[in-house]
Design a protein around this motif. Structure first.
Motif, PDB file in Angstrom:
ATOM      1  N   CYS A 114       0.815  -1.224   0.000  1.00  0.00           N
ATOM      2  CA  CYS A 114       0.000   0.000   0.000  1.00  0.00           C
ATOM      3  C   CYS A 114       0.846   1.270   0.000  1.00  0.00           C
ATOM      4  CB  CYS A 114      -0.917   0.032   1.212  1.00  0.00           C
ATOM      5  SG  CYS A 114      -2.335  -1.062   1.090  1.00  0.00           S
ATOM      6  N   ASP A 115       1.985   1.259   0.654  1.00  0.00           N
ATOM      7  CA  ASP A 115       2.797   2.470   0.778  1.00  0.00           C
ATOM      8  C   ASP A 115       3.776   2.646  -0.376  1.00  0.00           C
ATOM      9  OD1 ASP A 115       1.593   3.223   3.205  1.00  0.00           O
ATOM     10  OD2 ASP A 115       2.925   1.893   4.317  1.00  0.00           O
ATOM     11  N   SER A 116       4.614   1.642  -0.607  1.00  0.00           N
ATOM     12  CA  SER A 116       5.645   1.757  -1.643  1.00  0.00           C
ATOM     13  C   SER A 116       5.110   1.465  -3.037  1.00  0.00           C
ATOM     14  CB  SER A 116       6.796   0.795  -1.349  1.00  0.00           C
ATOM     15  OG  SER A 116       6.368  -0.559  -1.537  1.00  0.00           O
ATOM     16  N   LEU A 117       3.959   0.807  -3.105  1.00  0.00           N
ATOM     17  CA  LEU A 117       3.358   0.339  -4.366  1.00  0.00           C
ATOM     18  C   LEU A 117       4.244  -0.658  -5.108  1.00  0.00           C
ATOM     19  CD1 LEU A 117       1.684   3.622  -5.648  1.00  0.00           C
ATOM     20  CD2 LEU A 117       0.571   1.614  -4.671  1.00  0.00           C
ATOM     21  N   CYS A 170      -6.009  -0.154   3.131  1.00  0.00           N
ATOM     22  CA  CYS A 170      -4.703   0.452   3.387  1.00  0.00           C
ATOM     23  C   CYS A 170      -4.879   1.463   4.513  1.00  0.00           C
ATOM     24  CB  CYS A 170      -4.172   1.152   2.143  1.00  0.00           C
ATOM     25  SG  CYS A 170      -3.800   0.037   0.770  1.00  0.00           S
ATOM     26  N   HIS A 171      -3.959   1.474   5.464  1.00  0.00           N
ATOM     27  CA  HIS A 171      -4.002   2.402   6.593  1.00  0.00           C
ATOM     28  C   HIS A 171      -5.347   2.326   7.324  1.00  0.00           C
ATOM     29  CE1 HIS A 171      -0.152   4.285   5.585  1.00  0.00           C
ATOM     30  NE2 HIS A 171      -0.514   4.030   4.342  1.00  0.00           N
ATOM     31  N   ASN A 172      -5.851   1.121   7.485  1.00  0.00           N
ATOM     32  CA  ASN A 172      -7.105   0.853   8.211  1.00  0.00           C
ATOM     33  C   ASN A 172      -8.325   1.524   7.599  1.00  0.00           C
ATOM     34  OD1 ASN A 172      -5.853  -0.803  10.195  1.00  0.00           O
ATOM     35  ND2 ASN A 172      -5.133   1.037  11.239  1.00  0.00           N
ATOM     36  N   MET A 173      -8.292   1.781   6.296  1.00  0.00           N
ATOM     37  CA  MET A 173      -9.445   2.348   5.588  1.00  0.00           C
ATOM     38  C   MET A 173      -9.920   1.334   4.552  1.00  0.00           C
ATOM     39  SD  MET A 173      -8.347   6.373   5.039  1.00  0.00           S
ATOM     40  CE  MET A 173      -8.838   6.233   3.358  1.00  0.00           C
ATOM     41  N   THR A 174     -11.125   0.829   4.708  1.00  0.00           N
ATOM     42  CA  THR A 174     -11.696  -0.136   3.787  1.00  0.00           C
ATOM     43  C   THR A 174     -11.855   0.495   2.404  1.00  0.00           C
ATOM     44  OG1 THR A 174     -12.860  -1.192   5.599  1.00  0.00           O
ATOM     45  CG2 THR A 174     -13.669  -1.657   3.378  1.00  0.00           C
ATOM     46  N   ASN A 175     -11.487  -0.248   1.365  1.00  0.00           N
ATOM     47  CA  ASN A 175     -11.600   0.177  -0.037  1.00  0.00           C
ATOM     48  C   ASN A 175     -10.863   1.477  -0.327  1.00  0.00           C
ATOM     49  OD1 ASN A 175     -13.101  -2.104  -0.526  1.00  0.00           O
ATOM     50  ND2 ASN A 175     -15.055  -1.053  -0.515  1.00  0.00           N
ATOM     51  N   SER A 176      -9.750   1.719   0.359  1.00  0.00           N
ATOM     52  CA  SER A 176      -8.950   2.919   0.091  1.00  0.00           C
ATOM     53  C   SER A 176      -8.047   2.731  -1.122  1.00  0.00           C
ATOM     54  CB  SER A 176      -8.117   3.300   1.312  1.00  0.00           C
ATOM     55  OG  SER A 176      -7.274   2.228   1.685  1.00  0.00           O
ATOM     56  N   ALA A 177      -7.943   1.512  -1.604  1.00  0.00           N
ATOM     57  CA  ALA A 177      -7.205   1.197  -2.824  1.00  0.00           C
ATOM     58  C   ALA A 177      -7.983   0.107  -3.549  1.00  0.00           C
ATOM     59  CB  ALA A 177      -5.789   0.713  -2.509  1.00  0.00           C
TER      60      ALA A 177
END
Length: 182
Positions: free
Chosen positions: A31-34, A107-114
């Protein structure tokens, strides 16, 4: 004979997914570095993929259609797509999953953030819907695209989307009108 059958199943279970291509069941993109979770050097050439968006501006709660598309029939098997504020390092907003070739990520505890690939089928295009958050600044969609195990492109960017800030103005004390600033 039974021993050979067990060896055959074990061989297929371990090696066949890697031979047939990306993604394996446990293959993901960070999620961070892709970057994918396996060692591969990202391509430095221009990516044969584009990210198209349905709007240049957004307001909180707006839905923006986002399309990741292969150029010239390049195709791709895996991807990770996020919205990030300019110079930001975390996803903003959420995605509505509408394409059967996609799935939402947390990502970062957010559902469907990616949004990412749901299968290893070769895709020419995937479309999803991004829902703008209430407090975002200028954003870009950014993606990693995996064509195959050897060819990945990291950091593919869309054009920049600008928030339209709105506020209520009470000019006469009796009525309010909405003023939009770009």
């Amino acid at each position: 004979m039974r021993r050979h059958s067990c060896f055959g199943f074990l061989f297929c279970g371990i090696f066949l997914p890697g031979i047939l291509g990306f993604p394996q069941a446990n293959t993901s993109i960070d999620c961070d570095s892709l970057l994918p979770n396996y060692e591969a050097e990202p391509q430095t050439s221009a990516p044969p993929y584009i990210i198209a968006v349905s709007f240049d501006n957004f307001e909180p709660g707006n839905e923006v259609q986002v399309t990741l598309e292969a150029l010239g029939g390049a195709g791709f098997k895996g991807f990770n797509l996020q919205a990030r504020e300019i110079d930001g390092d975390a996803p903003v907003g959420t995605f509505k999953i509408t394409d059967p070739n996609t799935k939402g990520l947390e990502c970062h505890n957010m559902t469907n953030s990616a949004v990412s690939h749901a299968n290893s089928d070769v895709k020419q295009k995937v479309t999803t819907t991004w829902i703008a958050p209430h407090d975002a600044r200028e954003i870009q969609f950014i993606a990693t695209v995996v064509q195959n195990l050897q060819n990945i492109w990291v950091g593919i960017q869309s054009k920049t989307l600008t928030p339209m800030h709105s506020e209520s103005v009470n000019a006469t004390g009796k009525s309010k009108r909405k003023v939009c600033f770009e």
